[in-house]
Scaffold this motif. Structure first.
Motif, PDB file in Angstrom:
ATOM      1  N   LEU A  26     -63.549 -43.636   7.431  1.00 56.62           N
ATOM      2  CA  LEU A  26     -63.760 -44.871   7.413  1.00 56.62           C
ATOM      3  C   LEU A  26     -62.505 -45.480   6.605  1.00 56.62           C
ATOM      4  O   LEU A  26     -61.792 -46.567   6.685  1.00 56.62           O
ATOM      5  CB  LEU A  26     -65.147 -45.314   6.649  1.00 56.62           C
ATOM      6  N   ARG A  27     -62.005 -44.845   5.413  1.00 57.16           N
ATOM      7  CA  ARG A  27     -60.927 -45.145   4.531  1.00 57.16           C
ATOM      8  C   ARG A  27     -59.539 -45.501   5.421  1.00 57.16           C
ATOM      9  O   ARG A  27     -58.876 -46.317   5.268  1.00 57.16           O
ATOM     10  CB  ARG A  27     -60.792 -44.125   3.646  1.00 57.16           C
ATOM     11  N   ASN A  28     -59.611 -44.567   6.221  1.00 54.83           N
ATOM     12  CA  ASN A  28     -58.526 -44.529   7.377  1.00 54.83           C
ATOM     13  C   ASN A  28     -58.244 -45.610   8.317  1.00 54.83           C
ATOM     14  O   ASN A  28     -57.168 -46.239   8.547  1.00 54.83           O
ATOM     15  CB  ASN A  28     -58.170 -43.021   7.933  1.00 54.83           C
ATOM     16  N   LEU A  29     -59.562 -45.831   8.750  1.00 51.01           N
ATOM     17  CA  LEU A  29     -59.644 -46.992   9.948  1.00 51.01           C
ATOM     18  C   LEU A  29     -59.425 -48.309   9.174  1.00 51.01           C
ATOM     19  O   LEU A  29     -58.705 -48.998   9.768  1.00 51.01           O
ATOM     20  CB  LEU A  29     -61.040 -46.921  10.361  1.00 51.01           C
ATOM     21  N   LEU A  30     -59.892 -48.233   7.776  1.00 50.41           N
ATOM     22  CA  LEU A  30     -59.563 -49.774   7.274  1.00 50.41           C
ATOM     23  C   LEU A  30     -58.197 -49.936   6.896  1.00 50.41           C
ATOM     24  O   LEU A  30     -57.997 -51.143   6.522  1.00 50.41           O
ATOM     25  CB  LEU A  30     -60.563 -49.703   6.071  1.00 50.41           C
ATOM     26  N   LYS A  31     -57.097 -49.101   7.004  1.00 51.31           N
ATOM     27  CA  LYS A  31     -55.917 -49.193   6.799  1.00 51.31           C
ATOM     28  C   LYS A  31     -55.321 -49.932   7.809  1.00 51.31           C
ATOM     29  O   LYS A  31     -54.172 -50.353   7.884  1.00 51.31           O
ATOM     30  CB  LYS A  31     -55.349 -47.884   6.536  1.00 51.31           C
ATOM     31  N   LEU A  32     -55.884 -50.028   9.127  1.00 53.36           N
ATOM     32  CA  LEU A  32     -55.271 -50.289  10.505  1.00 53.36           C
ATOM     33  C   LEU A  32     -55.285 -51.637  10.356  1.00 53.36           C
ATOM     34  O   LEU A  32     -56.146 -52.533  10.097  1.00 53.36           O
ATOM     35  CB  LEU A  32     -56.065 -49.976  11.584  1.00 53.36           C
ATOM     36  N   LYS A  33     -54.265 -52.367  10.898  1.00 52.20           N
ATOM     37  CA  LYS A  33     -54.270 -53.876  11.043  1.00 52.20           C
ATOM     38  C   LYS A  33     -55.369 -54.399  11.820  1.00 52.20           C
ATOM     39  O   LYS A  33     -55.818 -55.514  11.626  1.00 52.20           O
ATOM     40  CB  LYS A  33     -52.977 -54.144  11.489  1.00 52.20           C
ATOM     41  N   SER A  34     -55.747 -53.761  12.820  1.00 54.96           N
ATOM     42  CA  SER A  34     -56.815 -54.078  13.831  1.00 54.96           C
ATOM     43  C   SER A  34     -58.271 -54.259  13.203  1.00 54.96           C
ATOM     44  O   SER A  34     -59.088 -54.802  13.592  1.00 54.96           O
ATOM     45  CB  SER A  34     -56.762 -53.223  14.944  1.00 54.96           C
ATOM     46  N   MET A  35     -58.213 -53.644  11.987  1.00 48.60           N
ATOM     47  CA  MET A  35     -59.610 -53.613  11.409  1.00 48.60           C
ATOM     48  C   MET A  35     -59.714 -54.812   9.917  1.00 48.60           C
ATOM     49  O   MET A  35     -60.537 -54.437   9.255  1.00 48.60           O
ATOM     50  CB  MET A  35     -59.653 -52.173  10.797  1.00 48.60           C
ATOM     51  N   SER A  36     -58.562 -55.576  10.268  1.00 47.09           N
ATOM     52  CA  SER A  36     -58.331 -56.369   8.902  1.00 47.09           C
ATOM     53  C   SER A  36     -59.786 -57.445   8.680  1.00 47.09           C
ATOM     54  O   SER A  36     -59.800 -57.830   7.700  1.00 47.09           O
ATOM     55  CB  SER A  36     -57.047 -57.037   8.901  1.00 47.09           C
ATOM     56  N   ASN A  37     -60.423 -57.545   9.974  1.00 48.50           N
ATOM     57  CA  ASN A  37     -61.375 -58.561   9.692  1.00 48.50           C
ATOM     58  C   ASN A  37     -62.775 -57.797  10.048  1.00 48.50           C
ATOM     59  O   ASN A  37     -63.647 -58.494  10.668  1.00 48.50           O
ATOM     60  CB  ASN A  37     -61.214 -59.572  10.691  1.00 48.50           C
ATOM     61  N   THR A  38     -62.995 -56.496   9.299  1.00 44.26           N
ATOM     62  CA  THR A  38     -63.794 -56.015   9.467  1.00 44.26           C
ATOM     63  C   THR A  38     -64.911 -56.018   8.375  1.00 44.26           C
ATOM     64  O   THR A  38     -64.473 -55.829   7.266  1.00 44.26           O
ATOM     65  CB  THR A  38     -63.718 -54.523   9.837  1.00 44.26           C
ATOM     66  N   LEU A  39     -66.129 -56.125   8.464  1.00 43.89           N
ATOM     67  CA  LEU A  39     -67.282 -56.061   7.328  1.00 43.89           C
ATOM     68  C   LEU A  39     -67.993 -54.627   7.452  1.00 43.89           C
ATOM     69  O   LEU A  39     -68.167 -54.137   8.494  1.00 43.89           O
ATOM     70  CB  LEU A  39     -68.322 -57.352   7.941  1.00 43.89           C
ATOM     71  N   VAL A  40     -67.958 -53.954   6.340  1.00 45.15           N
ATOM     72  CA  VAL A  40     -68.310 -52.622   6.026  1.00 45.15           C
ATOM     73  C   VAL A  40     -69.785 -52.501   5.522  1.00 45.15           C
ATOM     74  O   VAL A  40     -70.223 -53.276   4.452  1.00 45.15           O
ATOM     75  CB  VAL A  40     -67.520 -51.880   5.370  1.00 45.15           C
ATOM     76  N   LEU A  41     -70.873 -52.009   6.234  1.00 52.10           N
ATOM     77  CA  LEU A  41     -71.839 -51.738   5.648  1.00 52.10           C
ATOM     78  C   LEU A  41     -72.165 -50.024   5.254  1.00 52.10           C
ATOM     79  O   LEU A  41     -71.791 -49.368   5.901  1.00 52.10           O
ATOM     80  CB  LEU A  41     -73.134 -51.917   6.670  1.00 52.10           C
TER      81      LEU A  41
END
Length: 343
Positions: A26-41
């Motif tokens: 998850l930490r690696n995914l959140l570094k992607l630009k495509s994940m910039s508008n992602t809400l994490v539960l």
């Protein structure tokens, strides 16, 4: 995918047994630009959770679900949380175009799938895009042999991520064989330096109709399922598995602590399913995060900052068939020994 479904908010689930690398993925995914508008539960087992504090992205878009396993109790919390988030999104208090749910490592994924696919409030606003399951190359065989949840997590997956294969390649052929027996159709990836994390959510793969007959039965049975033998307690998963935590106001002597933890996992690792901690170490301005799974200790991680104003050291254990008092007593003995050596 039709236009109506495409308009729904994609929801991705990251699951996998304890210590299999969900938070790291998850930490690696959140570094992607495509994940910039992602809400994490983040759903954690136990009264004190640390996973969400180790992601190094702690803001209004990270939500910690009620502690405990995602079963009939937490399922209600998941539904109410997603509904509340929709209201906040509609009022423009927050903005998100994707949701990622990281489950506790002890979670049975069937209730999650049922809630998203069958719950009216959720299914009318969200779509289950992918279920990603992490499998530990070091302890994966043990997890599959001893924990039914691990098998179910693999069986429901749309994509499977083998982690720690760079550390241990000895079990890979056996792990792959077991994984393919449980889920012959899911693509398998390796979480190594060459892997492109953009592939994880590249396209929607989830379809309940395409799942095996047994997976479909698991999900359908959740509507009226009674969780036999499952204790709804934030600190207990069942009669054998439970969690407990330790807190320390004083700074930690890293040498003493490291020797103690190494010996603890060496002698009792089979009964320590996971230990995670954030430590205030003598001589360090920033916290040190530690993570151990059974007999294996990961390399300590130096966080860039404290996640909040609380600078006390915290350890969270998930144990099986071992008394927490034995751990407390051994740590006390090592701390006394460390103080004597420093005098």
């Amino acid at each position: 995918m039709n236009k109506t479904v495409k308009k729904l908010i994609p929801m991705n689930v990251i699951t996998g047994f304890l210590g299999s690398g969900k938070t790291s993925l998850l930490r690696n995914l959140l570094k992607l630009k495509s994940m910039s508008n992602t809400l994490v539960l983040v759903n954690e087992f136990g009264e004190v959770g640390l996973d969400h504090e180790m992601m190094e992205r702690l803001d209004k878009d990270t939500v910690l679900l009620q502690s405990g396993c995602i079963c009939c109790t937490i399922r209600e919390d998941l539904t109410s949380t997603l509904s509340e988030l929709l209201d906040r999104r509609f009022s423009k208090e927050i903005s998100f175009s994707r949701v990622i749910l990281e489950t506790t490592g002890l979670a049975d994924p069937s209730p999650i799938i049922y809630s998203i696919c069958k719950g009216n409030i959720i299914k009318n606003n969200y779509r289950l895009s992918n279920v990603i399951t992490t499998v530990d190359a070091i302890n994966g065989i043990i997890h599959m042999n001893e924990n039914y949840e691990s098998k179910k997590q693999i069986a429901v997956a749309d994509r499977i991520m083998i982690t720690k294969s760079d550390i241990n390649k000895n079990n890979l052929s056996e792990i792959l064989q077991n994984v393919k027996e449980l889920n012959p159709s899911a693509p398998i990836f390796y979480n190594n330096k060459k892997f492109s994390f953009n592939k994880v959510f590249k396209e929607d793969l989830f379809s309940l109709d395409n799942k095996s007959e047994i997976v479909q039965k698991w999900v359908e049975s959740e509507g009226s399922k009674y969780h036999k033998g499952h204790i709804h307690n934030t600190s207990k998963h069942n009669e054998q598995i439970y969690t407990f935590h330790l807190k320390f106001d004083e700074e930690i002597n890293w040498t003493t602590f490291g020797i103690w933890l190494t010996m603890l996992l060496h002698y009792h690792g089979e009964n320590i399913l996971r230990v995670k901690g954030i430590l205030n170490v003598i001589g360090s301005d920033y916290p040190v995060a530690i993570h151990g799974v059974q007999h294996f200790i990961h390399q300590p991680m130096h966080l860039k900052s404290w996640p909040n104003s609380n600078h006390e050291s915290r350890l969270v254990f998930i144990l099986k068939k071992i008394n927490s008092s034995d751990i407390v007593n051994s740590l006390d003995a090592f701390n006394r020994l460390g103080k004597v050596c420093m005098e």
